[in-house]
Design a protein around this motif. Structure first.
Motif, PDB file in Angstrom:
ATOM      1  N   ALA A  51      76.917 -48.564  14.070  1.00  0.00           N
ATOM      2  CA  ALA A  51      75.726 -49.285  14.538  1.00  0.00           C
ATOM      3  C   ALA A  51      75.695 -50.705  13.983  1.00  0.00           C
ATOM      4  N   ALA A  52      76.163 -50.901  12.771  1.00  0.00           N
ATOM      5  CA  ALA A  52      76.189 -52.241  12.178  1.00  0.00           C
ATOM      6  C   ALA A  52      77.178 -53.147  12.893  1.00  0.00           C
ATOM      7  N   ARG A  53      78.229 -52.561  13.479  1.00  0.00           N
ATOM      8  CA  ARG A  53      79.207 -53.348  14.243  1.00  0.00           C
ATOM      9  C   ARG A  53      78.714 -53.656  15.650  1.00  0.00           C
ATOM     10  N   GLN A  54      77.484 -53.283  15.948  1.00  0.00           N
ATOM     11  CA  GLN A  54      76.881 -53.510  17.263  1.00  0.00           C
ATOM     12  C   GLN A  54      77.529 -52.660  18.346  1.00  0.00           C
ATOM     13  N   ASP A  55      78.043 -51.473  17.995  1.00  0.00           N
ATOM     14  CA  ASP A  55      78.574 -50.563  19.005  1.00  0.00           C
ATOM     15  C   ASP A  55      77.421 -50.083  19.881  1.00  0.00           C
ATOM     16  N   PRO A  56      77.687 -49.675  21.120  1.00  0.00           N
ATOM     17  CA  PRO A  56      76.625 -49.150  21.985  1.00  0.00           C
ATOM     18  C   PRO A  56      75.979 -47.906  21.371  1.00  0.00           C
ATOM     19  N   ALA A  57      74.714 -47.679  21.711  1.00  0.00           N
ATOM     20  CA  ALA A  57      73.970 -46.558  21.128  1.00  0.00           C
ATOM     21  C   ALA A  57      74.635 -45.216  21.418  1.00  0.00           C
ATOM     22  N   ALA A  58      75.204 -45.060  22.608  1.00  0.00           N
ATOM     23  CA  ALA A  58      75.880 -43.808  22.951  1.00  0.00           C
ATOM     24  C   ALA A  58      77.105 -43.586  22.074  1.00  0.00           C
ATOM     25  N   ALA A  59      77.832 -44.658  21.771  1.00  0.00           N
ATOM     26  CA  ALA A  59      79.014 -44.536  20.921  1.00  0.00           C
ATOM     27  C   ALA A  59      78.616 -44.196  19.478  1.00  0.00           C
ATOM     28  N   PRO A  80      77.398 -31.610  11.033  1.00  0.00           N
ATOM     29  CA  PRO A  80      77.496 -30.165  11.240  1.00  0.00           C
ATOM     30  C   PRO A  80      76.910 -29.763  12.595  1.00  0.00           C
ATOM     31  N   ARG A  81      77.387 -28.658  13.134  1.00  0.00           N
ATOM     32  CA  ARG A  81      76.921 -28.169  14.423  1.00  0.00           C
ATOM     33  C   ARG A  81      75.422 -27.874  14.366  1.00  0.00           C
ATOM     34  N   GLY A  82      74.705 -28.307  15.390  1.00  0.00           N
ATOM     35  CA  GLY A  82      73.271 -28.041  15.475  1.00  0.00           C
ATOM     36  C   GLY A  82      72.404 -29.032  14.726  1.00  0.00           C
ATOM     37  N   SER A  83      72.981 -30.091  14.205  1.00  0.00           N
ATOM     38  CA  SER A  83      72.185 -31.071  13.456  1.00  0.00           C
ATOM     39  C   SER A  83      71.550 -32.076  14.405  1.00  0.00           C
ATOM     40  N   THR A  84      70.507 -32.737  13.915  1.00  0.00           N
ATOM     41  CA  THR A  84      69.851 -33.783  14.699  1.00  0.00           C
ATOM     42  C   THR A  84      70.197 -35.133  14.093  1.00  0.00           C
ATOM     43  N   VAL A  85      70.404 -36.106  14.968  1.00  0.00           N
ATOM     44  CA  VAL A  85      70.802 -37.455  14.563  1.00  0.00           C
ATOM     45  C   VAL A  85      69.747 -38.431  15.063  1.00  0.00           C
ATOM     46  N   THR A  86      69.291 -39.319  14.177  1.00  0.00           N
ATOM     47  CA  THR A  86      68.334 -40.352  14.536  1.00  0.00           C
ATOM     48  C   THR A  86      68.894 -41.702  14.124  1.00  0.00           C
ATOM     49  N   VAL A  87      68.894 -42.646  15.070  1.00  0.00           N
ATOM     50  CA  VAL A  87      69.365 -44.003  14.803  1.00  0.00           C
ATOM     51  C   VAL A  87      68.203 -44.946  15.054  1.00  0.00           C
ATOM     52  N   SER A  88      67.874 -45.782  14.067  1.00  0.00           N
ATOM     53  CA  SER A  88      66.778 -46.740  14.239  1.00  0.00           C
ATOM     54  C   SER A  88      67.193 -48.090  13.671  1.00  0.00           C
ATOM     55  N   ARG A  89      66.595 -49.126  14.227  1.00  0.00           N
ATOM     56  CA  ARG A  89      66.846 -50.498  13.770  1.00  0.00           C
ATOM     57  C   ARG A  89      65.540 -51.086  13.273  1.00  0.00           C
ATOM     58  N   GLU A  90      65.611 -51.722  12.108  1.00  0.00           N
ATOM     59  CA  GLU A  90      64.458 -52.398  11.524  1.00  0.00           C
ATOM     60  C   GLU A  90      64.918 -53.789  11.110  1.00  0.00           C
ATOM     61  N   GLY A  91      64.649 -54.764  11.950  1.00  0.00           N
ATOM     62  CA  GLY A  91      65.117 -56.119  11.657  1.00  0.00           C
ATOM     63  C   GLY A  91      66.622 -56.182  11.748  1.00  0.00           C
TER      64      GLY A  91
END
Length: 121
Positions: A43-51, A61-72
């Motif tokens: 995300a810091a390299r400005q990759d697309p959100a899907a990537a 791990p299988r079944g985990s939840t992932v959250t990506v957020s940007r603050e400034g």
């Protein structure tokens, strides 16, 4: 002798189960840390959100939840996972976060300018 072993054997089984539980928790935690760090780097390299989500989910791990957020100019990736296998029923989850500063990406024309140099063999 029989009375002592009748008391000690269940205690040994409980200690062994506690050690196995601790190993499972640490293995899941290490996977979550690796996944969050890789996602934050992407995300810091400005990759697309899907990537970013794909990279993080591949390592998490299988079944985990992932959250990506940007603050400034900072990116925060959070991975939350439950315990694997027979320990799944326990009300316990592993939560790890990684934060990285967003990198400024140079325009394509400027990035290639001045990089033509030959290296002598």
């Amino acid at each position: 002798m029989t009375a002592e072993s009748a008391v000690v054997l269940p205690v040994l089984v409980l200690v062994a189960m506690a050690l196995l539980w601790g190993l499972c928790v640490m293995a899941v935690r290490i996977q979550c840390v690796d996944a969050a760090r890789s996602g934050a780097r992407a995300a810091a390299r400005q990759d697309p959100a899907a990537a970013v989500a794909a990279v993080t989910r591949d390592l998490a791990p299988r079944g985990s939840t992932v959250t990506v957020s940007r603050e400034g100019d900072q990116v925060r990736v959070t991975v939350v996972a439950g315990l694997p296998g027979p320990l799944r029923g326990l009300p316990f989850e592993v939560r790890e976060e990684a934060v990285a500063a967003s990198e400024e990406t140079a325009p394509q024309e400027a990035a290639g300018a001045g990089t033509d140099s030959e290296v002598a063999p």
